[in-house]
Design a protein around this motif. Structure first.
Motif, mmCIF file in Angstrom:
data_model
loop_
_atom_site.group_PDB
_atom_site.id
_atom_site.type_symbol
_atom_site.label_atom_id
_atom_site.label_comp_id
_atom_site.label_asym_id
_atom_site.label_seq_id
_atom_site.Cartn_x
_atom_site.Cartn_y
_atom_site.Cartn_z
ATOM 1 N N LEU A 178 61.115 46.981 9.119
ATOM 2 C CA LEU A 178 59.904 46.292 9.684
ATOM 3 C C LEU A 178 59.157 45.649 8.578
ATOM 4 N N TRP A 179 59.292 46.177 7.569
ATOM 5 C CA TRP A 179 58.630 45.309 6.244
ATOM 6 C C TRP A 179 59.361 43.985 6.325
ATOM 7 N N TRP A 180 60.810 44.091 6.290
ATOM 8 C CA TRP A 180 61.569 42.921 6.082
ATOM 9 C C TRP A 180 61.123 41.870 7.193
ATOM 10 N N PHE A 181 61.312 42.541 8.616
ATOM 11 C CA PHE A 181 60.818 41.602 9.764
ATOM 12 C C PHE A 181 59.694 41.118 9.603
ATOM 13 N N VAL A 182 58.672 41.594 8.995
ATOM 14 C CA VAL A 182 57.259 40.959 9.151
ATOM 15 C C VAL A 182 57.128 40.177 8.099
ATOM 16 N N PHE A 183 57.682 40.222 6.881
ATOM 17 C CA PHE A 183 57.477 39.527 5.775
ATOM 18 C C PHE A 183 58.529 38.463 5.253
ATOM 19 N N ARG A 184 59.813 38.806 5.808
ATOM 20 C CA ARG A 184 60.926 38.167 5.256
ATOM 21 C C ARG A 184 61.772 37.461 6.327
#
Lengths: 285, 388
Positions: free
Chosen positions: A135-141
């Motif tokens: 999800l971190w990757w999804f939101v920021f990357r």
């Protein structure tokens, strides 16, 4: 943990869902009913995902389509979840289910002290860690994350560049609710392995508080959830070790810490705050 | 847009929900919601009218703080209601999930509107609301479960569950291999402390090395916290669990999963733990409820604090599990006989608290129940602190 991750996603799209508690209850109850009827806790997980999502979709409908007040709708959703699950869960209070199995990670779970605490869990617990990273990757990357954040900052601008803010908000809120449903399932299928009214006992609100603490970052939400979950677990463990601590005092630590965070990081908090949380977009997207 | 067709579904969901809530309200027994407005003026008259002729149907109201099938406290009290319902000319009304607040007053007034002349507020915190409503309706008799004070028309009743927990302690003290017992409780009220102390004393009577570790969850029913506490106790080597929770089911299952022995509370929970079940302190309110109702109807009831014990049959030991061998069962039966005859007093001196200070002097008899119910300490051998 799931619930706060879900709330991060929803709030990133500019929608606060105070009804996380309701979504968790819906998920917990649906999971329990399905697990009891089919005998499979894994089908229960799927049911929880669907129930939590459906519940949150109601919130999205009220807020995004109807332009209702987010706080009022969220609270209504919470009480609705409480009442509905109490009603539908009633026949299952005495029914037993096969709970989710704990899987030990060979080698690691035998380590003294922390071994059994860290490496002896059910599938939902293991899955939440890679999910947080994802999800971190999804939101920021990812490109999708950019769209999500754009909508959360300013629906007008997002609309102007050709996005569909309403669709994205629907998706984000629904997905957030579905994750909250998983959080509920974790309680009813793994931790408690029983159903009673109001099983979640306010944990949904802790999730909402955590999102602010985490400043809308999935990874930080995980750290926060572990910290706060840890505080509760720690006080129970300290008591089990014969150390006297007040359970009441430790139960309020999540909220105390959130207030501290709001005080100390006010400025940084404002920067991370998705601006769209303060208003409701009435476009036709 | 693509999600439009879903709207219809959502409206249906709304509708279904409204219906569900409506049903729930009816199920909770508040079916005369519309007639509640001007109660004070009309219903004392109604109350005394039906009270005068006891041959007529007596309406009796029961209040529960939780659900009557909670596998615990409320379920036990509901068994008493069912026994009362079998009496001739009796009509029972029940209200579940009644909070311990002014809401309880409203529920009781509604019951009085429906002609109730006897009311059983069964939760600890229903006492003050009952006393308040009682002032307004002097002809209604209130019989409160566990209360420590009375009023002109409010009496109380309770039972010495700690006697059964002493006997359960014997089973636990014999079963344990680590000599570590655990007790997961909600709040440090005196009745809870009595149970813990009696359990430890019972265990120590057969196993001098037995200790009892207490965990407070600060909640009458939070299954997730209970299970977590059980896991923690297990990690500390505890191998027997006892509980003072309204819904002990989750803890019993968690203990079974962890391979621990388990003592239940309120009702027989042996089905939840086929391997580890020892026994439980359970309630049998049927006889008492029927007696009290008959006394009130016959005009012989006097407000008092009725305290029953194992001797009266109100407190019972649940059937033993297979983890309790024959010789231990015999020993418990023998101890129970001594307890019933008065030959054995659990809290006869000397009783020392955790600091070693003598709370009941050597040679002193067991204090009266009313003074026991003031207990505010844990005895020697109990590990854990009373939170303040």
């Amino acid at each position: 943990m799931y619930a706060s991750l879900g709330e991060v996603i929803a709030q990133r799209a500019g929608i606060t869902n105070l009804g996380v508690e309701g979504c968790m209850l819906a998920g917990a109850c649906a999971a329990y009913i399905v697990a009891a009827e089919t005998g499979s806790p894994y089908l229960g997980i799927i049911a929880a995902f669907a129930a939590g999502g459906l519940f949150a979709m109601l919130h999205a409908f009220l807020v995004v389509t109807r332009g209702a007040n987010q706080l009022a709708s969220g609270l209504a959703l919470m009480f609705l979840g409480l009442g509905m699950t109490a009603f539908f869960g009633r026949p299952y209070v005495k029914v037993q289910i096969t709970p989710l199995r704990d899987y030990a990670i060979p080698g690691l779970s035998d380590l003294p002290y922390l071994g059994s605490v860290l490496f002896h869990h059910d599938v939902l617990t293991y899955a939440v860690f890679p999910l947080a990273g994802l999800l971190w990757w999804f939101v920021f990357r990812s490109r999708w994350g950019v769209m999500l954040r754009a909508v959360g900052e300013s629906t007008e601008s997002a609309f102007a560049v050709g996005l569909h803010p309403a669709r994205i908000q629907y998706a984000a809120v629904t997905f957030g609710g579905a994750l909250a449903g998983l959080g509920g399932a974790q309680i009813s299928l793994a931790y408690a392995a029983t159903w009673v009214e109001n099983l979640t006992q306010g944990r949904g609100f802790i999730a909402v508080a955590l999102v602010i603490f985490a400043m809308w970052n999935p990874l930080r939400a995980m750290v926060g959830a572990l910290l706060f979950g840890g505080a509760v677990a720690l006080q129970l463990q300290l008591q089990a070790r014969g150390v006297g601590v007040s359970p009441l005092l430790l139960d309020m630590t999540p909220y105390l810490l959130t207030i501290v965070v709001l005080l100390v990081w006010a400025q940084r908090g404002r920067d991370a705050f998705p601006a769209g949380l303060t208003k409701v977009f009435r476009g036709t997207g | 847009m693509g999600i439009l067709p879903l709207h219809a579904g959502r409206w249906l969901l709304c509708l279904a929900t409204v219906l569900a809530i409506g049903l729930l309200a009816v199920a909770c027994g508040s079916d005369d919601e519309s007639e509640t407005t001007d109660g004070a003026a009309t219903s004392p008259a109604a109350g005394s009218a039906s009270g005068a002729a006891s041959a007529k149907t007596t309406v009796i109201g029961f209040l529960y703080v939780g659900a009557v099938d909670d596998g615990g406290y409320n379920q036990a009290a509901y068994q008493g209601q069912l026994a009362v319902e079998k009496l001739p000319n009796v009509k029972a009304i029940k209200a579940e999930n009644v909070p311990e607040s002014a809401e309880a007053e409203r529920v009781m007034e509604q019951m009085i509107q429906q002609g109730a002349t006897i009311i059983f507020p069964t939760s600890f915190g229903h006492l003050d609301p009952a006393i308040k409503v009682g002032e307004k309706y002097p002809n209604v008799t209130f019989l409160h479960q566990g209360g420590l004070k009375t009023a002109k028309n409010v009496g109380t009743y309770f039972g010495a569950s700690w006697e059964a927990n002493y006997l359960a302690g014997i089973a636990a003290g014999k079963a344990t291999k680590s000599n570590k017992l655990g007790y997961v409780v909600a709040f440090p009220i005196s009745q809870t402390l009595l149970n813990i102390n009696a359990f430890e004393l019972g265990a120590k009577s057969v196993n001098a090395a037995a200790t009892t570790t207490v965990v407070f969850t600060a909640n009458w029913c939070d299954p997730a916290k209970i299970s977590e506490s059980v896991k923690n106790l297990k990690a500390q080597g505890v191998d027997v669990l006892n509980q003072h929770q309204d819904c002990p089911g989750a803890g019993i299952q968690a203990a079974e999963k962890a391979g621990m022995f388990s003592v239940g509370y309120h009702v027989d929970g042996s089905k939840l733990a086929p391997n580890g079940w020892l026994t439980a302190a359970t309630w049998d309110w049927a006889k008492l409820f029927v007696d009290l109702v008959n006394q009130v109807r016959g005009g012989t009831y006097k407000v008092s604090q009725v305290r029953l014990s194992m001797a009266d049959g109100a407190v019972k030991l649940a059937p033993f599990g297979k983890a309790v061998p024959k010789d231990v069962r015999d020993q418990i039966a023998a101890t129970q006989a001594k307890l019933l005859s008065g030959q054995l007093q659990i809290f006869a001196g000397p009783i020392k608290d955790q600091s070693g200070a003598e709370r009941i002097a050597a040679g002193a008899k067991q204090p009266e129940v009313t003074s026991l119910e003031q207990m505010n300490y844990l005895v020697e051998g109990v590990i854990g602190k009373i939170p303040n």
